[in-house]
Design a protein around this motif. Sequence first.
Motif, short mmCIF file in Angstrom:
data_model
loop_
_atom_site.label_atom_id
_atom_site.label_comp_id
_atom_site.label_asym_id
_atom_site.label_seq_id
_atom_site.Cartn_x
_atom_site.Cartn_y
_atom_site.Cartn_z
N UNK A 127 -18.61 28.81 59.44
CA UNK A 127 -18.56 27.34 59.51
C UNK A 127 -19.98 26.77 59.48
N UNK A 128 -20.88 27.42 60.19
CA UNK A 128 -22.25 26.91 60.28
C UNK A 128 -23.16 27.82 59.48
N UNK A 129 -23.71 27.29 58.41
CA UNK A 129 -24.59 28.06 57.55
C UNK A 129 -26.01 27.94 58.08
N UNK A 130 -26.91 28.87 57.87
CA UNK A 130 -26.80 29.96 56.91
C UNK A 130 -25.96 31.11 57.45
N UNK A 131 -25.51 31.89 56.55
CA UNK A 131 -24.72 33.06 56.83
C UNK A 131 -24.19 33.60 55.53
N UNK A 132 -23.66 34.80 55.59
CA UNK A 132 -23.14 35.44 54.40
C UNK A 132 -21.69 35.04 54.19
N UNK A 133 -21.35 34.68 52.98
CA UNK A 133 -19.97 34.44 52.58
C UNK A 133 -19.52 35.71 51.86
N UNK A 134 -18.36 36.22 52.24
CA UNK A 134 -17.84 37.41 51.56
C UNK A 134 -16.55 37.04 50.83
N UNK A 135 -16.38 37.63 49.66
CA UNK A 135 -15.21 37.34 48.83
C UNK A 135 -14.59 38.65 48.38
N UNK A 136 -13.25 38.71 48.42
CA UNK A 136 -12.53 39.93 48.04
C UNK A 136 -11.48 39.61 46.98
N UNK A 137 -11.33 40.53 46.06
CA UNK A 137 -10.19 40.55 45.15
C UNK A 137 -9.85 42.02 44.92
N UNK A 138 -8.60 42.28 44.56
CA UNK A 138 -8.19 43.66 44.33
C UNK A 138 -8.98 44.29 43.18
N UNK A 139 -9.33 43.50 42.18
CA UNK A 139 -10.02 44.02 41.01
C UNK A 139 -11.48 44.37 41.24
N UNK A 140 -12.16 43.59 42.06
CA UNK A 140 -13.59 43.84 42.24
C UNK A 140 -13.99 44.20 43.65
N UNK A 141 -13.06 44.21 44.58
CA UNK A 141 -13.41 44.55 45.96
C UNK A 141 -14.21 43.42 46.60
N UNK A 142 -15.07 43.78 47.54
CA UNK A 142 -15.86 42.79 48.28
C UNK A 142 -17.16 42.47 47.56
N UNK A 143 -17.55 41.22 47.62
CA UNK A 143 -18.85 40.77 47.15
C UNK A 143 -19.42 39.85 48.22
N UNK A 144 -20.72 39.89 48.38
CA UNK A 144 -21.38 39.00 49.33
C UNK A 144 -22.23 37.99 48.58
N UNK A 145 -22.22 36.76 49.07
CA UNK A 145 -22.98 35.69 48.42
C UNK A 145 -23.36 34.65 49.46
N UNK A 146 -24.20 33.76 49.06
CA UNK A 146 -24.55 32.62 49.89
C UNK A 146 -23.61 31.47 49.53
N UNK A 147 -23.11 30.75 50.52
CA UNK A 147 -22.27 29.58 50.26
C UNK A 147 -23.17 28.50 49.66
N UNK A 148 -22.80 28.01 48.49
CA UNK A 148 -23.68 27.10 47.75
C UNK A 148 -23.08 25.71 47.55
N UNK A 149 -22.04 25.36 48.27
CA UNK A 149 -21.33 24.12 47.98
C UNK A 149 -21.41 23.12 49.13
N UNK A 150 -22.50 23.06 49.84
CA UNK A 150 -22.62 22.16 50.98
C UNK A 150 -21.91 22.73 52.19
N UNK A 151 -21.72 21.93 53.22
CA UNK A 151 -21.04 22.40 54.42
C UNK A 151 -19.63 22.83 54.05
N UNK A 152 -19.21 24.04 54.46
CA UNK A 152 -17.89 24.55 54.02
C UNK A 152 -16.72 23.63 54.31
N UNK A 153 -16.68 23.03 55.47
CA UNK A 153 -15.54 22.17 55.81
C UNK A 153 -15.52 20.94 54.90
#
Length: 181
Positions: free
Chosen positions: A134-160
């Motif tokens: 909720x409070x950046x900075x921090x790592x955003x992680x994303x998962x899909x069955x095809x590519x598994x986990x990826x880590x990235x920085x949240x780049x779209x302003x405050x998540x909420x």
Amino acid sequence: MDLSWLKRILFQLEDPDQRRLVPRQTDNYLFIEPFEHLSAGEVLFTSGSGGGRPISCPHDVVTAASTVLAQSRYADVARKLAAYGGVERHVVLVVDSEKDPTFEWLRNAEPGEVDQLPAPTLATDITHLWITPRYIPGLTIAWSAGSGWMGTEWRWGHPVEALAAWHDPACPDDHSLVKRN
């Protein structure tokens, strides 16, 4: 007691080009964080994680996120995704480490640390899972069955705020009566 690893790590922490290569956790230590306020040659050792909180484990983040989405009050998430359709059906889980210290790992994790995370346990109608603090900075992680986990920085302003601006399909459920923790 062999402390040669410590000497090597300390030299890496002193070198600005090497500092980012120091793993946050190894068999020799549970957590390491370079503090910018320390002078060259200064080292701060502490016992425990501070504040009485346990040091969170990356695997626990995935388990906790899966547990949140499995709660009955979120059963409509997968149903709405299925009704909306599409090949990709993403869930973005915005987490708060103040409410659940398990998610504190995201505050200090690096993108390369997600390779060994287990797959989440999700309803079949969810194809992608994003977990972001909720409070950046921090790592955003994303998962899909095809590519598994990826880590990235949240780049779209405050998540909420970013998620509130997305044009989601209308939800027919009345969530005003849902008890929040």
